[in-house]
Design a protein around this motif. Structure first.
Motif, PDB file in Angstrom:
ATOM      1  N   TRP A 262      -7.675   5.419   0.775  1.00 30.69           N
ATOM      2  CA  TRP A 262      -8.271   6.300  -0.392  1.00 30.69           C
ATOM      3  C   TRP A 262      -9.367   7.168  -1.021  1.00 30.69           C
ATOM      4  O   TRP A 262     -10.214   6.238  -0.465  1.00 30.69           O
ATOM      5  N   ILE A 263      -9.634   7.798  -1.529  1.00 26.27           N
ATOM      6  CA  ILE A 263     -10.655   8.227  -1.885  1.00 26.27           C
ATOM      7  C   ILE A 263     -11.621   8.969  -2.798  1.00 26.27           C
ATOM      8  O   ILE A 263     -10.388   9.006  -3.821  1.00 26.27           O
ATOM      9  N   LYS A 264     -12.409   8.503  -3.288  1.00 23.66           N
ATOM     10  CA  LYS A 264     -12.383   9.099  -4.970  1.00 23.66           C
ATOM     11  C   LYS A 264     -13.295  10.222  -5.294  1.00 23.66           C
ATOM     12  O   LYS A 264     -13.770  11.426  -4.478  1.00 23.66           O
ATOM     13  N   ARG A 265     -11.915  10.743  -5.818  1.00 24.74           N
ATOM     14  CA  ARG A 265     -12.565  12.487  -6.167  1.00 24.74           C
ATOM     15  C   ARG A 265     -12.503  13.358  -7.413  1.00 24.74           C
ATOM     16  O   ARG A 265     -11.511  12.030  -8.210  1.00 24.74           O
ATOM     17  N   ASP A 266     -13.484  13.279  -7.655  1.00 27.32           N
ATOM     18  CA  ASP A 266     -13.451  13.796  -9.667  1.00 27.32           C
ATOM     19  C   ASP A 266     -13.838  12.223 -10.385  1.00 27.32           C
ATOM     20  O   ASP A 266     -12.394  12.566 -11.113  1.00 27.32           O
ATOM     21  N   GLY A 267     -14.103  11.460 -10.152  1.00 28.33           N
ATOM     22  CA  GLY A 267     -14.047  10.294 -10.512  1.00 28.33           C
ATOM     23  C   GLY A 267     -12.271   9.744 -11.133  1.00 28.33           C
ATOM     24  O   GLY A 267     -12.285   8.136 -11.279  1.00 28.33           O
ATOM     25  N   LYS A 268     -11.240   9.281  -9.506  1.00 27.31           N
ATOM     26  CA  LYS A 268     -10.282   9.604 -10.380  1.00 27.31           C
ATOM     27  C   LYS A 268     -10.048   8.932  -8.194  1.00 27.31           C
ATOM     28  O   LYS A 268      -9.983   9.618  -7.338  1.00 27.31           O
ATOM     29  N   TRP A 269      -9.435   7.592  -7.636  1.00 26.21           N
ATOM     30  CA  TRP A 269      -8.886   7.140  -6.492  1.00 26.21           C
ATOM     31  C   TRP A 269      -7.306   8.116  -6.346  1.00 26.21           C
ATOM     32  O   TRP A 269      -6.567   7.942  -7.228  1.00 26.21           O
ATOM     33  N   LYS A 270      -7.847   8.732  -5.284  1.00 24.31           N
ATOM     34  CA  LYS A 270      -6.456   9.551  -4.440  1.00 24.31           C
ATOM     35  C   LYS A 270      -6.333   8.847  -2.895  1.00 24.31           C
ATOM     36  O   LYS A 270      -6.964   8.440  -2.596  1.00 24.31           O
ATOM     37  N   ILE A 271      -4.962   9.294  -2.508  1.00 28.52           N
ATOM     38  CA  ILE A 271      -4.242   8.985  -1.518  1.00 28.52           C
ATOM     39  C   ILE A 271      -4.178  10.189  -0.328  1.00 28.52           C
ATOM     40  O   ILE A 271      -4.025  11.070  -1.024  1.00 28.52           O
ATOM     41  N   LEU A 272      -5.782   9.978   0.940  1.00 26.12           N
ATOM     42  CA  LEU A 272      -5.913  10.925   1.861  1.00 26.12           C
ATOM     43  C   LEU A 272      -4.720  11.280   2.655  1.00 26.12           C
ATOM     44  O   LEU A 272      -4.190  12.077   3.232  1.00 26.12           O
ATOM     45  N   HIS A 273      -4.394   9.839   2.822  1.00 27.93           N
ATOM     46  CA  HIS A 273      -3.735   9.505   4.496  1.00 27.93           C
ATOM     47  C   HIS A 273      -2.554   8.044   3.400  1.00 27.93           C
ATOM     48  O   HIS A 273      -3.031   7.106   3.219  1.00 27.93           O
ATOM     49  N   CYS A 274      -1.256   7.692   4.201  1.00 31.68           N
ATOM     50  CA  CYS A 274      -1.143   6.426   4.208  1.00 31.68           C
ATOM     51  C   CYS A 274       0.406   6.591   4.982  1.00 31.68           C
ATOM     52  O   CYS A 274       0.952   7.593   4.962  1.00 31.68           O
ATOM     53  N   HIS A 275       0.613   5.685   5.648  1.00 32.03           N
ATOM     54  CA  HIS A 275       1.646   5.292   6.743  1.00 32.03           C
ATOM     55  C   HIS A 275       2.091   4.210   5.894  1.00 32.03           C
ATOM     56  O   HIS A 275       1.234   2.983   6.132  1.00 32.03           O
ATOM     57  N   GLU A 276       3.335   4.294   6.201  1.00 32.97           N
ATOM     58  CA  GLU A 276       4.604   3.234   5.856  1.00 32.97           C
ATOM     59  C   GLU A 276       5.569   2.512   6.551  1.00 32.97           C
ATOM     60  O   GLU A 276       6.302   3.623   7.044  1.00 32.97           O
ATOM     61  N   SER A 277       5.931   1.499   6.790  1.00 27.96           N
ATOM     62  CA  SER A 277       6.747   1.092   7.768  1.00 27.96           C
ATOM     63  C   SER A 277       7.438   0.387   6.671  1.00 27.96           C
ATOM     64  O   SER A 277       6.987  -0.387   6.258  1.00 27.96           O
ATOM     65  N   TYR A 278       9.337   0.331   7.185  1.00 31.14           N
ATOM     66  CA  TYR A 278       9.587  -0.467   6.778  1.00 31.14           C
ATOM     67  C   TYR A 278      10.987  -1.066   7.233  1.00 31.14           C
ATOM     68  O   TYR A 278      11.684   0.116   8.070  1.00 31.14           O
ATOM     69  N   GLU A 279      11.800  -2.188   6.780  1.00 38.11           N
ATOM     70  CA  GLU A 279      13.341  -2.448   7.842  1.00 38.11           C
ATOM     71  C   GLU A 279      14.225  -2.835   7.031  1.00 38.11           C
ATOM     72  O   GLU A 279      13.370  -3.708   5.801  1.00 38.11           O
ATOM     73  N   GLN A 280      15.433  -3.106   6.937  1.00 35.65           N
ATOM     74  CA  GLN A 280      15.737  -3.560   5.988  1.00 35.65           C
ATOM     75  C   GLN A 280      16.730  -4.918   6.434  1.00 35.65           C
ATOM     76  O   GLN A 280      16.358  -4.995   8.043  1.00 35.65           O
TER      77      GLN A 280
END
Length: 168
Positions: free
Chosen positions: A150-168
């Motif tokens: 998460w990075i703060k841009r213009d006073g708002k928290w934004k996602i710069l990068h996300c890694h998601e792993s999932y399994e059923q």
């Protein structure tokens, strides 16, 4: 020797400025509270049900400038073994996903935050989710783990990068 010592001192100063800001525990707690609220909205609130605004609401959390920050080519999202290389690609993929679902129910019982600076936070979480398709079929539960920068841009928290792993 003086040049070497000066260079070494400058390097330490740069690392300290960029990475080791002297934030108090109270400041870190306040930053974490802000990011927790943004994270909850992104992961849980925005996914309860989908409508015409859902794609726009979700994409509002992805940094609009992240494609320009990658020197070797962007990687906005990593899903298991798939690299989504740009914000536009993610918008296209996420739009298709939203079109096929009526909702995604997410619970995140484990959520951890590392405050890197007053404008950068690393989140690591573990949760479960189910997917309800437009036809009413429910898939899951599935286990997921996520790492989000998460990075703060213009006073708002934004996602710069996300890694998601999932399994059923």
């Amino acid at each position: 020797m003086k040049k070497l010592i000066s260079l070494f001192a400058a390097a330490i100063l740069l690392v300290t400025i960029n990475y080791g800001q002297n934030l108090t525990d109270a400041q870190k707690a306040s930053i974490v509270s802000e990011v927790q609220a943004a994270s909850k909205k992104f992961w849980i609130d925005n996914n309860r049900s989908y409508n015409g605004e859902s794609l726009k609401e979700s994409m509002a959390y992805i940094d609009e400038n992240n494609d320009r920050l990658w020197q070797t080519g962007p990687a906005t999202i990593s899903l298991n073994t798939t690299l989504v290389k740009s914000r536009a690609d993610w918008e296209n993929i996420w739009g298709q996903i939203i079109d096929s679902r009526s909702s995604t129910n997410i619970t995140i019982p484990e959520d951890y935050f590392a405050v890197i600076s007053d404008a950068c936070v690393l989140e690591v979480n573990k949760g479960e989710f189910t997917i309800t398709e437009k036809g009413g079929n429910t898939i899951g539960p599935m286990t997921m783990v996520n790492t989000i920068l998460w990075i703060k841009r213009d006073g708002k928290w934004k996602i710069l990068h996300c890694h998601e792993s999932y399994e059923q």
